[in-house]
Design a protein around this motif. Sequence first.
Motif, PDB file in Angstrom:
ATOM      1  N   UNK A  95       0.829  -1.203   0.000  1.00  0.00           N
ATOM      2  CA  UNK A  95       0.000   0.000   0.000  1.00  0.00           C
ATOM      3  C   UNK A  95       0.866   1.256   0.000  1.00  0.00           C
ATOM      4  N   UNK A  96       0.417   2.272  -0.728  1.00  0.00           N
ATOM      5  CA  UNK A  96       1.158   3.533  -0.777  1.00  0.00           C
ATOM      6  C   UNK A  96       0.211   4.655  -1.174  1.00  0.00           C
ATOM      7  N   UNK A  97       0.622   5.876  -0.869  1.00  0.00           N
ATOM      8  CA  UNK A  97      -0.102   7.042  -1.362  1.00  0.00           C
ATOM      9  C   UNK A  97       0.704   7.647  -2.498  1.00  0.00           C
ATOM     10  N   UNK A  98       0.055   8.440  -3.348  1.00  0.00           N
ATOM     11  CA  UNK A  98       0.732   9.011  -4.509  1.00  0.00           C
ATOM     12  C   UNK A  98       0.141  10.378  -4.824  1.00  0.00           C
ATOM     13  N   UNK A  99       0.877  11.128  -5.607  1.00  0.00           N
ATOM     14  CA  UNK A  99       0.432  12.458  -6.005  1.00  0.00           C
ATOM     15  C   UNK A  99       0.949  12.770  -7.402  1.00  0.00           C
TER      16      UNK A  99
END
Length: 247
Positions: A95-99
């Motif tokens: 799992x990861x966040x991104x932009x």
Amino acid sequence: MPSRTFIAQKGTALAHWLDKLLDITAIARDQNSLKSALSDLGERFEFTGYAYIVLRFGRTFAISNYHPDWQDHYFKSDLKSMDPVIKQAKKVRRAFSWSGEADRKSMSKGELAFFADAADFNIRSGVTIPITLPNRGTAVLTFASIKPQLEVDHEIDAIAAASTVAQLHSRIETLQATPSVEEPFYLSPKEVAFARWLELGKTVQDVADVEEVKYNTVRKAMEELRRRYDLCNNTQLVALAIRRGLI
């Protein structure tokens, strides 16, 4: 820079979001209730939409409430091959966040163009959870946000997230949920003929003889088809064509 209190609050909210995702997965009894619950969950936690994408050899599809024009453009233009989020999901497998606005200097022109297009549909950042499927397949759940960036990457419990999405995948498979969009799969009339002969047990040389064409004509046609749909061999190609009702 967000305060420590804000980060803690976001971490708590994200943990609650995963709990709710697990809950709706467990109680969904049909595909309509599941899709509706996923949409409601996204709205509750201020996401603009969700996308569950399954990538398998020869078949890629999505269950999503993203704008239909974006979904159509994504698949018809084969954007999955340049999608930075999909690339990262396959690479990190957690799992990861991104932009789309972070690390712009390190992005290629294609990646910048991808995020620019996505931003037109309020997809600017998000949280993504990938899981591995059999036969080197991948499933990816993303909840997207209109916000420029989400500071939640280090707050995600990777094990809990993967377990939750694995259960979601199982539920989707059990319910045989209808994709909202699917990667096009087509064969030309000549490719259909070649595939039908292969289905009957003919070799590539046999097919060339029956169709009265050169061996390389058949070989190259099959190679192009396998490349087009990321398939390993002709057996896989024939099986896929049968499942899709083309031969």
